[in-house]
Motif scaffolding. Structure first.
Motif, mmCIF file in Angstrom:
data_model
loop_
_atom_site.group_PDB
_atom_site.id
_atom_site.type_symbol
_atom_site.label_atom_id
_atom_site.label_comp_id
_atom_site.label_asym_id
_atom_site.label_seq_id
_atom_site.Cartn_x
_atom_site.Cartn_y
_atom_site.Cartn_z
ATOM 1 N N GLY A 122 6.974 -17.098 13.543
ATOM 2 C CA GLY A 122 6.350 -16.580 12.335
ATOM 3 C C GLY A 122 7.348 -16.538 11.193
ATOM 4 N N ALA A 123 6.838 -16.406 9.966
ATOM 5 C CA ALA A 123 7.680 -16.307 8.777
ATOM 6 C C ALA A 123 7.206 -15.114 7.948
ATOM 7 N N PHE A 124 8.153 -14.228 7.576
ATOM 8 C CA PHE A 124 7.790 -12.949 6.973
ATOM 9 C C PHE A 124 8.781 -12.558 5.878
ATOM 10 N N GLY A 125 8.327 -11.703 4.960
ATOM 11 C CA GLY A 125 9.178 -11.159 3.914
ATOM 12 C C GLY A 125 9.374 -9.663 4.093
ATOM 13 N N ASP A 126 10.107 -9.045 3.149
ATOM 14 C CA ASP A 126 10.407 -7.615 3.216
ATOM 15 C C ASP A 126 9.767 -6.874 2.044
ATOM 16 N N THR A 127 9.723 -5.552 2.151
ATOM 17 C CA THR A 127 9.273 -4.691 1.064
ATOM 18 C C THR A 127 9.736 -3.266 1.354
ATOM 19 N N LYS A 136 8.440 6.935 -7.803
ATOM 20 C CA LYS A 136 9.621 6.480 -8.550
ATOM 21 C C LYS A 136 9.547 4.996 -8.896
ATOM 22 N N ASN A 137 8.360 4.410 -8.636
ATOM 23 C CA ASN A 137 8.090 3.018 -9.014
ATOM 24 C C ASN A 137 9.167 2.070 -8.496
ATOM 25 N N LEU A 138 9.432 2.161 -7.215
ATOM 26 C CA LEU A 138 10.466 1.328 -6.609
ATOM 27 C C LEU A 138 9.888 -0.004 -6.165
ATOM 28 N N GLU A 139 10.475 -1.076 -6.658
ATOM 29 C CA GLU A 139 10.013 -2.411 -6.294
ATOM 30 C C GLU A 139 11.149 -3.312 -5.819
ATOM 31 N N THR A 140 12.370 -3.028 -6.270
ATOM 32 C CA THR A 140 13.516 -3.878 -5.934
ATOM 33 C C THR A 140 14.742 -3.019 -5.641
ATOM 34 N N TYR A 141 15.784 -3.655 -5.088
ATOM 35 C CA TYR A 141 17.040 -2.947 -4.850
ATOM 36 C C TYR A 141 17.650 -2.491 -6.182
ATOM 37 N N VAL A 198 7.430 -6.745 5.873
ATOM 38 C CA VAL A 198 6.099 -6.405 5.354
ATOM 39 C C VAL A 198 5.174 -5.873 6.442
ATOM 40 N N LEU A 199 5.222 -6.464 7.620
ATOM 41 C CA LEU A 199 4.312 -6.040 8.683
ATOM 42 C C LEU A 199 4.582 -4.612 9.124
ATOM 43 N N GLU A 200 5.847 -4.285 9.343
ATOM 44 C CA GLU A 200 6.185 -2.910 9.738
ATOM 45 C C GLU A 200 5.836 -1.936 8.619
ATOM 46 N N ALA A 201 6.100 -2.356 7.385
ATOM 47 C CA ALA A 201 5.805 -1.484 6.248
ATOM 48 C C ALA A 201 4.315 -1.188 6.148
ATOM 49 N N LYS A 202 3.510 -2.235 6.264
ATOM 50 C CA LYS A 202 2.055 -2.061 6.190
ATOM 51 C C LYS A 202 1.561 -1.179 7.331
ATOM 52 N N HIS A 203 2.114 -1.386 8.521
ATOM 53 C CA HIS A 203 1.701 -0.579 9.670
ATOM 54 C C HIS A 203 2.049 0.890 9.440
ATOM 55 N N MET A 207 -0.668 3.980 9.166
ATOM 56 C CA MET A 207 -0.656 5.026 10.189
ATOM 57 C C MET A 207 -0.324 6.413 9.641
ATOM 58 N N ASP A 208 0.233 6.468 8.425
ATOM 59 C CA ASP A 208 0.673 7.761 7.881
ATOM 60 C C ASP A 208 0.252 7.854 6.417
ATOM 61 N N GLU A 209 -0.614 8.798 6.099
ATOM 62 C CA GLU A 209 -1.138 8.939 4.745
ATOM 63 C C GLU A 209 -0.070 9.367 3.748
ATOM 64 N N ASN A 210 1.120 9.745 4.232
ATOM 65 C CA ASN A 210 2.201 10.141 3.334
ATOM 66 C C ASN A 210 2.949 8.938 2.761
ATOM 67 N N PHE A 211 2.654 7.739 3.265
ATOM 68 C CA PHE A 211 3.404 6.546 2.875
ATOM 69 C C PHE A 211 2.553 5.541 2.110
ATOM 70 N N ASP A 212 3.219 4.786 1.264
ATOM 71 C CA ASP A 212 2.676 3.582 0.634
ATOM 72 C C ASP A 212 3.725 2.488 0.775
ATOM 73 N N ILE A 213 3.368 1.274 0.361
ATOM 74 C CA ILE A 213 4.361 0.208 0.322
ATOM 75 C C ILE A 213 4.447 -0.331 -1.097
ATOM 76 N N SER A 214 5.631 -0.807 -1.454
ATOM 77 C CA SER A 214 5.787 -1.457 -2.750
ATOM 78 C C SER A 214 5.140 -2.837 -2.689
ATOM 79 N N ASP A 215 5.000 -3.471 -3.818
ATOM 80 C CA ASP A 215 4.327 -4.767 -3.895
ATOM 81 C C ASP A 215 5.223 -5.853 -3.296
ATOM 82 N N PRO A 216 4.825 -6.465 -2.177
ATOM 83 C CA PRO A 216 5.658 -7.502 -1.561
ATOM 84 C C PRO A 216 5.900 -8.708 -2.471
#
Length: 282
Positions: A122-127, A136-141, A198-203, A207-216
């Protein structure tokens, strides 16, 4: 006295013989282990949806699913799951505590120097995983640098090196044993972001309503990374046979039926990437 000496000599020879057989079994190839009736031990960490232990202790997650399916195609069903910390996966393989690493590792140069990889699965990216609403509008390092914020990632994850390379101060980077600990730190407010695939982040967010993910699509990290299954170098013949079975399996209806429940979709299938090229990447 002579009888005693002969008995001791025979006993010593028997013990040495047993030790010798055990040593040979431990030092041999995976094929030797299989021929001796031993299990094929799959080593993985708790990193859903890639790999995790089911309620019954079985090997779950799409990387384990792929490995188990391909091994079955090769005729092997005597499989044993071994759950360990992410940072212990490669050491466990080298120490022969596991036979194959199914943790869902990106194929990168540092890892290729310590174990061999199958062809890409498989081929995947990060977020980023961030608090709900990404306050805090975090999207990048660079956002971490500009706001002097902290991050945490599991030991051995590529995002630790990526963050340092991007200029995030080492004092603002925490390293923990696994994803569970990283997310716990975010949940407790001890850090501001968890950069993971991205997959772990989305999962995590699902699974936890306290979390969101930034835009991949906005996240600035490395290009999509390919993931493979790890083997010891001395098991090259077994790995080549595995790759042969894997080639016919990738993208098949059987594969998609196995991996879809764990959020793997056809868009993640490799598109010409090779392990050889990935092993040259830092």
């Amino acid at each position: 006295m002579r009888l005693l000496k002969n008995t001791c000599a025979k006993t010593l020879a028997l013990v040495l013989g047993v030790v010798g057989v055990t040593s040979l079994s431990q030092a041999g190839t995976l094929e030797d282990r299989i021929e001796s009736g031993e299990t094929i031990r799959l080593g993985f960490a708790a990193a859903p949806p890639w790999a995790y232990a089911g309620d019954d202790g079985s090997a779950r997650g799409f990387v384990n699913g792929i490995a188990v399916d391909v091994l079955k195609r090769m005729g092997y069903t005597n499989i044993e799951p071994v759950l360990t910390d992410w940072s212990s996966l490669i050491p466990s393989l080298k120490a022969r505590r596991v036979d194959i690493v199914t943790g869902g590792m990106y194929i990168i140069k540092a890892r290729c120097e310590n174990m061999d990889f199958s062809d890409p699965i498989g081929a995947f990216g990060d977020t980023f995983v961030v608090p709900k609403g990404n306050p805090k509008n975090l999207e990048t390092y660079q956002d971490l640098i500009d706001q002097k914020l902290t991050m945490v990632a599991p030991s051995g994850y590529n995002t630790l090196a990526d963050a340092r390379d991007a200029g995030v101060p080492s004092s603002n980077i925490m390293e923990v044993p696994g994803t569970t600990e990283a997310l716990a730190a975010l949940r407790a407010g001890r850090t501001d972001a968890v950069p993971i695939n991205v997959l772990e982040a989305k999962h995590a967010a699902d699974m936890d309503e306290n979390f969101d993910i930034s835009d991949p699509e906005v996240f600035v990290g490395r290009e999509k990374q390919v993931v493979g299954i790890g083997f010891r170098p001395e098991d090259s013949a077994f790995r080549e046979a595995f790759n042969k079975a894997l080639k016919d399996y990738m993208g098949s209806d059987e594969m998609m039926a196995t991996v879809t429940p764990d959020e793997y979709i056809k868009a993640f299938l490799p598109t010409g990437q090779t392990t050889e090229a990935a092993c040259k990447s830092d």
